[in-house]
Design an enzyme around this catalytic site. Structure first.
Site, short mmCIF file in Angstrom:
data_model
loop_
_atom_site.label_atom_id
_atom_site.label_comp_id
_atom_site.label_asym_id
_atom_site.label_seq_id
_atom_site.Cartn_x
_atom_site.Cartn_y
_atom_site.Cartn_z
CB SER A 55 62.58 5.79 -25.65
OG SER A 55 62.85 4.96 -26.96
CE LYS A 58 66.66 4.44 -25.12
NZ LYS A 58 66.03 4.20 -26.54
CB SER A 112 66.48 7.47 -28.82
OG SER A 112 65.73 6.54 -28.04
#
Length: 341
Positions: A55, A58, A112
């Protein structure tokens, strides 16, 4: 036409403060410590190997989204059915509900949310595939030569990867974006009925932490991009492939401690530069100026500083503010650190 070269050399002694932190030790697959201002690497372990980054992806999703929208975070986004039901960490978006871009960005970077990533991609580019193309183009623009994105959330296939060095470059770009820098530094916030808390424990555990992003998948293991600022120096710590959640935070802390203990920022006094001749202009000369900048120097060592000012012999009219007449370069012990127009 030959350019003019002005060379100024001086010594700067920093022997009063000695290094007190040893180089970090970690079992993580890759790790990098970068100075956020100059991009200089202060510590690296297997920094060029491409790895899944979960993640922390992102950060690029947020950067591309904010840049594509021109920073307008108040835009309403109607959630489409295909943006919902995404596996993993989720904001539990519902088809037909309307949320502002700002809420999706905070949900992306603090909580997230994998569905928030897909929603932002679909809204900004019209479809996720096009947005991923934008992500890869932005990576190329940043010099992320060992990176490829296949989705906006980091769930990733074999074609989704980045090196630790590339992720540090991305972190540096995010720090320079005021919107993203503000969001990743937020510990918790409630927006449109959603209470969001940052997963980055460094915000609570490390003095001077300014945020960034965590990540985890079974393949990528525990990942982290973390930043901190002390005494005018900003550092970026990246960990990929950590063996545990605690280890990634411990490794980041070690790297940040190492950087703050062993380096310091020095801002040299700006030099006066004589005006440059302008050919066929209303005025015969133009004033010259350059932005102030900082050098990263090791504590406890005497440094040889060379300042090289390279100028064109003259400029041809018309001349406008912001035109480049040359460059100021700073060398530390023979190595170029900064070049300013």
């Amino acid at each position: 036409m030959q350019v003019r070269l002005i060379l100024v050399t001086f010594l700067l002694s920093l022997t009063l403060v000695c290094p007190v932190a040893a180089a970090p030790a970690t079992s993580a697959a890759s790790a990098v410590l970068m100075d956020g201002d100059t991009g200089r690497i202060l510590y690296a372990q297997d920094e060029n190997t491409p790895r899944p980054m979960a993640s922390t992806t992102k950060l690029m999703t947020a950067l591309v989204a904010v840049e594509s929208l021109g920073g307008d975070l108040a835009r309403p986004v109607k959630i489409q059915p295909e943006w919902t039901g995404i596996e993993g960490t989720s904001l539990y978006l519902r088809p037909g509900e309307i949320l502002q871009v700002e809420t999706l960005l905070y949900g992306l970077l603090l909580h997230s949310g994998n569905d928030a990533a897909v929603a932002l991609a679909g809204y900004c580019a019209g479809d996720v595939a096009t947005f991923v193309e934008w992500m890869n183009q932005r990576a190329a623009d940043l010099g992320m030569t060992r990176t490829h994105f296949s989705d906006p959330n980091g769930l990733g296939d074999a074609g989704h990867y980045a090196s630790a060095l590339d992720m540090a470059k991305l972190g540096r770009a995010c720090l320079h974006n005021e919107t993203i820098a503000r969001i990743v530094a937020t510990k918790s916030i409630t927006l449109e009925g959603r209470a969001l808390t940052n997963h980055n424990k460094l915000l609570w555990q490390y003095d001077g932490c300014t945020g960034m992003k965590t990540g985890y998948t079974t393949e990528a293991k525990y990942c982290l991009s973390g930043t901190a600022c002390r005494d005018g120096m900003t550092l970026i710590a990246v960990v990929l492939g950590g063996e545990s959640s605690d280890e990634r935070f411990a490794t980041a802390k070690q790297m940040l401690d190492y950087g703050f203990a062993n380096y310091r920022i020095v801002t040299p006094e700006k030099l006066d530069i004589e005006p440059i001749r302008v050919e066929r202009g209303i005025s015969d000369f133009s004033e010259l100026e350059y932005d102030s900048f900082s050098l990263l120097l090791e504590k406890g060592k005497e440094a040889k500083i060379e300042q090289r000012i390279t100028l064109e012999p003259s400029l041809q009219a018309p001349v406008a503010k912001g035109d480049v007449a040359g460059y100021v370069e700073f060398y530390v012990d023979g190595e170029l650190q900064t070049k300013v127009p």
